[in-house]
Scaffold this motif. Structure first.
Motif, PDB file in Angstrom:
ATOM      1  N   GLU A  20       0.836  -1.201   0.000  1.00 19.92           N
ATOM      2  CA  GLU A  20       0.000   0.000   0.000  1.00 19.92           C
ATOM      3  C   GLU A  20       0.868   1.248   0.000  1.00 19.92           C
ATOM      4  O   GLU A  20       2.087   1.184   0.224  1.00 19.92           O
ATOM      5  N   THR A  21       0.243   2.398  -0.248  1.00 20.52           N
ATOM      6  CA  THR A  21       0.945   3.679  -0.165  1.00 20.52           C
ATOM      7  C   THR A  21       0.433   4.523   0.988  1.00 20.52           C
ATOM      8  O   THR A  21       1.020   5.555   1.307  1.00 20.52           O
ATOM      9  N   GLU A  22      -0.663   4.091   1.631  1.00 21.92           N
ATOM     10  CA  GLU A  22      -1.228   4.811   2.775  1.00 21.92           C
ATOM     11  C   GLU A  22      -2.180   3.872   3.511  1.00 21.92           C
ATOM     12  O   GLU A  22      -2.585   2.832   2.988  1.00 21.92           O
ATOM     13  N   ASN A  23      -2.493   4.228   4.743  1.00 20.17           N
ATOM     14  CA  ASN A  23      -3.478   3.492   5.540  1.00 20.17           C
ATOM     15  C   ASN A  23      -3.219   1.981   5.511  1.00 20.17           C
ATOM     16  O   ASN A  23      -4.132   1.187   5.287  1.00 20.17           O
ATOM     17  N   LEU A  24      -1.970   1.603   5.770  1.00 19.43           N
ATOM     18  CA  LEU A  24      -1.598   0.198   5.633  1.00 19.43           C
ATOM     19  C   LEU A  24      -2.452  -0.711   6.506  1.00 19.43           C
ATOM     20  O   LEU A  24      -2.982  -1.721   6.024  1.00 19.43           O
ATOM     21  N   ALA A  25      -2.582  -0.383   7.778  1.00 20.75           N
ATOM     22  CA  ALA A  25      -3.306  -1.273   8.689  1.00 20.75           C
ATOM     23  C   ALA A  25      -4.747  -1.470   8.241  1.00 20.75           C
ATOM     24  O   ALA A  25      -5.266  -2.597   8.246  1.00 20.75           O
ATOM     25  N   GLN A  26      -5.399  -0.414   7.841  1.00 19.29           N
ATOM     26  CA  GLN A  26      -6.798  -0.508   7.419  1.00 19.29           C
ATOM     27  C   GLN A  26      -6.944  -1.334   6.146  1.00 19.29           C
ATOM     28  O   GLN A  26      -7.738  -2.283   6.083  1.00 19.29           O
ATOM     29  N   TYR A  27      -6.161  -0.960   5.125  1.00 19.88           N
ATOM     30  CA  TYR A  27      -6.325  -1.627   3.839  1.00 19.88           C
ATOM     31  C   TYR A  27      -5.865  -3.090   3.886  1.00 19.88           C
ATOM     32  O   TYR A  27      -6.469  -3.966   3.242  1.00 19.88           O
ATOM     33  N   ALA A  28      -4.800  -3.364   4.623  1.00 21.19           N
ATOM     34  CA  ALA A  28      -4.307  -4.736   4.710  1.00 21.19           C
ATOM     35  C   ALA A  28      -5.319  -5.638   5.401  1.00 21.19           C
ATOM     36  O   ALA A  28      -5.582  -6.765   4.954  1.00 21.19           O
ATOM     37  N   GLU A  29      -5.897  -5.159   6.498  1.00 19.06           N
ATOM     38  CA  GLU A  29      -6.884  -5.970   7.209  1.00 19.06           C
ATOM     39  C   GLU A  29      -8.137  -6.166   6.372  1.00 19.06           C
ATOM     40  O   GLU A  29      -8.726  -7.254   6.351  1.00 19.06           O
ATOM     41  N   GLU A  30      -8.546  -5.129   5.659  1.00 14.13           N
ATOM     42  CA  GLU A  30      -9.701  -5.277   4.769  1.00 14.13           C
ATOM     43  C   GLU A  30      -9.424  -6.308   3.684  1.00 14.13           C
ATOM     44  O   GLU A  30     -10.304  -7.125   3.351  1.00 14.13           O
ATOM     45  N   LYS A  31      -8.228  -6.291   3.126  1.00 17.98           N
ATOM     46  CA  LYS A  31      -7.868  -7.265   2.089  1.00 17.98           C
ATOM     47  C   LYS A  31      -7.834  -8.676   2.660  1.00 17.98           C
ATOM     48  O   LYS A  31      -8.314  -9.620   2.026  1.00 17.98           O
TER      49      LYS A  31
END
Length: 402
Positions: free
Chosen positions: A327-338
């Motif tokens: 990711e390029t931003e909001n890693l924790a949010q986007y990774a958990e969503e994925k």
């Protein structure tokens, strides 16, 4: 890279033309942080001089069982005490026969018999000598005695013949020795890994792609092999060499990667999806090179590519799956969503702009317990930590669910 930091290696040379490789091997071991003590048979000194081996190792070379430089005059005892391993490279047919029968008529054979550490042997001889029944019996007996046999390789030999019997190349022996010291947390497991980018054709000479060096995926493949796994790597286009011990399949497009994965996914225990797979492909690929004719930019239409990770994760009783998120931003949010969207138990994420094309990386592991950040380190060191983390979780979770 200090893979062998603080390891003390006794490198033994028996007689053979492959002694010329031992100087390079020594240099590579020292580069990786090892302390190398060189012991040579009289026959080995006919092929390469002790002066050369002293220069590349940085330490005196030992050839005589009566060497008075050792205070108690027992180099066959002192050299092996405190050593992490003895590596015989090259190991001639004659020297392997000595080991089998416990003969101890020179310093190298003496210290092998008196050792208190593991012994590894890299055979080097003519193909007919290697295939000879006595040699094969000796190899079988050495294995039964707990000696690790490294190689031999296959190829052209100094005598002009071609076949099995070549000593492994220095970097291959470094890989073998490095792996020897790694815990075998994935022993017996079959692992399939994707790595690198995919390229999607616009016309016969132009493509669109994702930026990816492939270094993390290749490091994971190497770490999984070091951990004892049978590793298959499916890779998009990269300039990287195939990791030692790993079987590689090269693809270009996301569809080709999908097809390669699905053709090999049966009977895999673990699937690690590291590749930077393009989400879309060009639907209207031109059969000829597009020209700049003054009419403006061509109109490119896109279609979605298959979701490889989601497809594998949906296989009933399929392999346990690990995903990656750059990711390029909001890693924790986007990774958990994925992770939740893909239906997998473990996902590894990082910020792409901080690690792209670099040899070092910082990653976080996301699982049901939350985020676990690993310290910044070389990609190979991080890969070993990730393999350990995966191995810890494998027995505790069921295979991916449909």
């Amino acid at each position: 890279m200090q893979d062998l930091h603080n390891k003390r290696i006794v490198l033994g040379l028996s007689g053979g033309i492959a002694c010329y490789k031992s100087a390079e091997l020594t240099r590579r071991l020292v580069e990786r942080g090892a302390h190398v003590d060189v012991v040579m048979t009289e026959a080995a000194t006919r092929f390469i001089t002790p002066v050369t081996m002293q220069a590349v190792s940085g330490h005196p070379v030992f050839t005589d069982q009566w060497d008075a430089r050792i205070s108690n005059n027992m180099p066959h005892i002192d050299l092996s005490r405190g050593a992490d391993a003895i590596l015989i490279a090259p190991a001639s047919a004659d020297f392997m026969a000595k080991l089998v029968h416990g003969r101890a008529d020179d310093l190298l054979s003496l210290l092998c018999l008196a050792r208190a550490c593991p012994l590894l042997v890299a055979p080097a001889m003519n193909r007919e000598m290697w295939l000879a029944a006595p040699t094969q019996r000796n190899v079988a007996q050495l294995r039964a005695d707990g000696v690790s046999i490294l190689g031999p390789g296959n190829g052209q030999q100094a005598c002009g013949e071609t076949g099995d019997g070549r000593m492994l190349e220095p970097l291959q022996l470094v890989a073998e020795l490095t792996a020897f010291f790694q815990p075998k947390r994935l022993k017996g497991k079959r692992v399939l890994i994707t790595a690198g980018p995919t390229t999607e054709a616009i016309d016969p000479v132009r493509v669109i792609t994702n930026r990816s060096s492939g270094k993390t995926g290749y490091a994971l493949a190497s770490a999984a092999w070091e951990a004892g796994a049978d590793v298959t790597l499916i890779s998009g286009p990269t300039a990287l060499e195939t990791p030692y011990g790993v079987v590689r399949t090269v693809v270009e497009s996301a569809q080709q990667m999908h097809d390669a994965v699905m053709s090999q996914i049966a009977h895999q225990d673990l699937f690690i999806s590291v590749a930077a797979v393009a989400d879309w492909r060009v639907a209207n690929v031109s059969g000829e090179k597009l020209k700049k004719d003054g009419s403006g930019a061509p109109k490119i239409e896109f279609a979605p590519n298959p979701d490889i990770l989601a497809t594998v994760a949906a296989i009933p009783n399929g392999p346990w799956c690990v995903g990656f998120a750059a990711e390029t931003e909001n890693l924790a949010q986007y990774a958990e969503e994925k992770r939740k969207r893909k239906g997998i138990s473990m996902l590894i994420g990082n910020l792409a702009q901080h690690v792209m094309d670099a040899d070092h990386t910082t990653v976080s592991i996301f699982d049901d317990a939350g985020e676990h950040r690993l310290p910044k380190s070389s990609k190979q060191a991080v890969a070993r930590q990730l393999i350990e983390a995966i191995a810890q979780r494998l027995p505790q979770v069921p295979p991916c669910k449909a």
